[in-house]
Scaffold this motif. Sequence first.
Motif, PDB file in Angstrom:
ATOM      1  N   GLY A  30       0.737  -1.119   0.099  1.00 12.36           N
ATOM      2  CA  GLY A  30       0.001   0.029  -0.048  1.00 12.36           C
ATOM      3  C   GLY A  30       0.854   1.335   0.133  1.00 12.36           C
ATOM      4  O   GLY A  30       0.562   2.287  -0.649  1.00 12.36           O
ATOM      5  N   GLY A  54       7.958  -9.835  -5.097  1.00 10.92           N
ATOM      6  CA  GLY A  54       6.511 -11.045  -5.539  1.00 10.92           C
ATOM      7  C   GLY A  54       5.640 -10.378  -6.250  1.00 10.92           C
ATOM      8  O   GLY A  54       5.834  -9.871  -7.329  1.00 10.92           O
ATOM      9  N   ASN A  60       1.532  -7.171   3.667  1.00 13.91           N
ATOM     10  CA  ASN A  60       0.591  -6.871   4.435  1.00 13.91           C
ATOM     11  C   ASN A  60      -0.603  -5.945   3.906  1.00 13.91           C
ATOM     12  O   ASN A  60      -1.502  -6.000   4.695  1.00 13.91           O
ATOM     13  N   THR A  65      -6.299  -6.380   8.822  1.00 16.11           N
ATOM     14  CA  THR A  65      -7.908  -6.707   9.197  1.00 16.11           C
ATOM     15  C   THR A  65      -8.600  -5.262   8.773  1.00 16.11           C
ATOM     16  O   THR A  65      -9.658  -5.268   9.520  1.00 16.11           O
ATOM     17  N   THR A  66      -7.995  -4.431   7.980  1.00 13.89           N
ATOM     18  CA  THR A  66      -8.713  -3.316   7.333  1.00 13.89           C
ATOM     19  C   THR A  66      -9.082  -2.358   8.390  1.00 13.89           C
ATOM     20  O   THR A  66     -10.081  -1.661   7.702  1.00 13.89           O
ATOM     21  N   LEU A 246       2.297 -11.250  12.806  1.00 15.84           N
ATOM     22  CA  LEU A 246       0.776 -11.030  13.588  1.00 15.84           C
ATOM     23  C   LEU A 246      -0.280 -11.871  12.565  1.00 15.84           C
ATOM     24  O   LEU A 246      -0.022 -11.770  11.356  1.00 15.84           O
ATOM     25  N   GLN A 247      -1.109 -12.438  13.315  1.00 14.62           N
ATOM     26  CA  GLN A 247      -1.952 -13.408  12.627  1.00 14.62           C
ATOM     27  C   GLN A 247      -3.303 -12.476  12.533  1.00 14.62           C
ATOM     28  O   GLN A 247      -3.708 -11.724  13.415  1.00 14.62           O
ATOM     29  N   TYR A 270      -9.395  -7.592  19.029  1.00 12.14           N
ATOM     30  CA  TYR A 270     -10.057  -6.622  18.150  1.00 12.14           C
ATOM     31  C   TYR A 270     -10.963  -7.393  17.290  1.00 12.14           C
ATOM     32  O   TYR A 270     -10.379  -8.256  16.681  1.00 12.14           O
TER      33      TYR A 270
END
Length: 403
Positions: A30, A54, A60, A65-66, A246-247, A270
């Motif tokens: 981004g 890639g 990321n 989780t937007t 981070l998952q 969250y």
Amino acid sequence: GLRGQRGWQPAWRDPAPKLAYQVIIIGAGGHGLATAYYLAKNHGITDVAVLERGWLGGGNVGRNTTIVRANYHLDGNTEFYSHSLKLWEGLEQELNYNVMMSQRGIINLAHSDGQMDFYARRGNAMRMQGDDAELLDRDRVRRAYPGLNHDNPRFPILGGLRQRRAGTARHDAVAWGFARGADRRGVDLVQNCEVTGFRIERGRVTGVETTRGFIGAGKVGMAVAGRTSQVAQMAGLRLPIESHVLQAFVTEGLKPVLPGVVTFGMGHFYISQSDKGGLVYGGDLDFYNSYAARGNLPMIEHVHEAGMALMPMLGRARMLRHWGGIMDMSMDGSPIIDRTPIDGLYLNGGWCYGGFKATPASGWCFAHLIATDRPSPHAMRLRLDRFETGHVLDEEGTGAQPN
Ligand code: FAD
């Protein structure tokens, strides 16, 4: 449903890299794509390549989780994230691309008097900055978010800090929208092209070594998120950044149960509900340094324990997928957008768990820095030397909360 479509064109070109560019951006996440877009749009610099090891958007930017918000506390961060949220609010018109920006609000829950006090201060800081913030008491939280366990004896919900203008956006679409916008302005987006080294002559960067050969550049910007310390090391720089996994998790689609984004104040958890109905959630880092874009089982259990303390119904939902991303964790929880000691080499990194919401402002400010050699007024304090001078922006508890 798409079978009848004919003659679709790719949304951006697939150019071979030229021998040299005015500016090279490393990383088509981004931030790299937004930087290229604003270099062209705001500064008229179009002789730009974005080099991606890639595929575009595979990092990321497509794994988070937007959550988008501007509820930071400290000067330095508040003005930056405030600018970002304003850019989000006009992003679909700006890019002519549906990024599914949904201002459904965020609430940070409080479970102790101390937390309520802190949220009052944080809310005041947000309002001083010109953003919206509301302190809700327990009854208002209960009415607005009926699906939570309000009376958990250990962690009763006492209230919360809400920002209504916060919300979620479709993460891939953000990458694709910036990519298309940059490509249309003449930027070359070069995928499968890993930067493997820098050419530095008399203290100035002159180009990058890549898996597709040497490419010359007047200026080079690093926007490689989880790989920041590795890539910087190729230029001989040792940064105050560590990489951690981070998952995130998503359940099957459910009827609407959550009106907005919720963060649990007594565990690292969250959650929000996607437009398709899936509950999208996450929690703590895996807590060891790693470059694996997948997580481990103990953290899955840990996140779900926190989630079920807040929202017991989660235990009845089927989890569809979980995945991981590599986080560039800075030592004070705040990012860096700055020059480096090498002339012509610029750094964008240290986004911790919170760089998605920063995407437009990060691109805006990084483009300003690269184009003018001066920091943008919105990012004056996101300096690298703060770790040397001690003027750190310690938002480890608020800013770096994973959402
Ligand atoms: P990336 O998309 O990772 O882009 C970096 C790119 O650089 C990658 O495509 C990579 O392949 C490329 N690259 C690396 N090395 C090289 C090289 N040598 N040569 C060429 N290319 C290279 N933030 C929020 O604000 N809200 C959230 O809700 C949120 N949730 C998250 C949940 C998870 C599970 C994760 C993993 C992150 C979350 N984040 C969130 C953080 C956010 O996603 C990141 O901070 C942000 O996306 C990082 O910037 P980027 O998009 O440019 O990174």
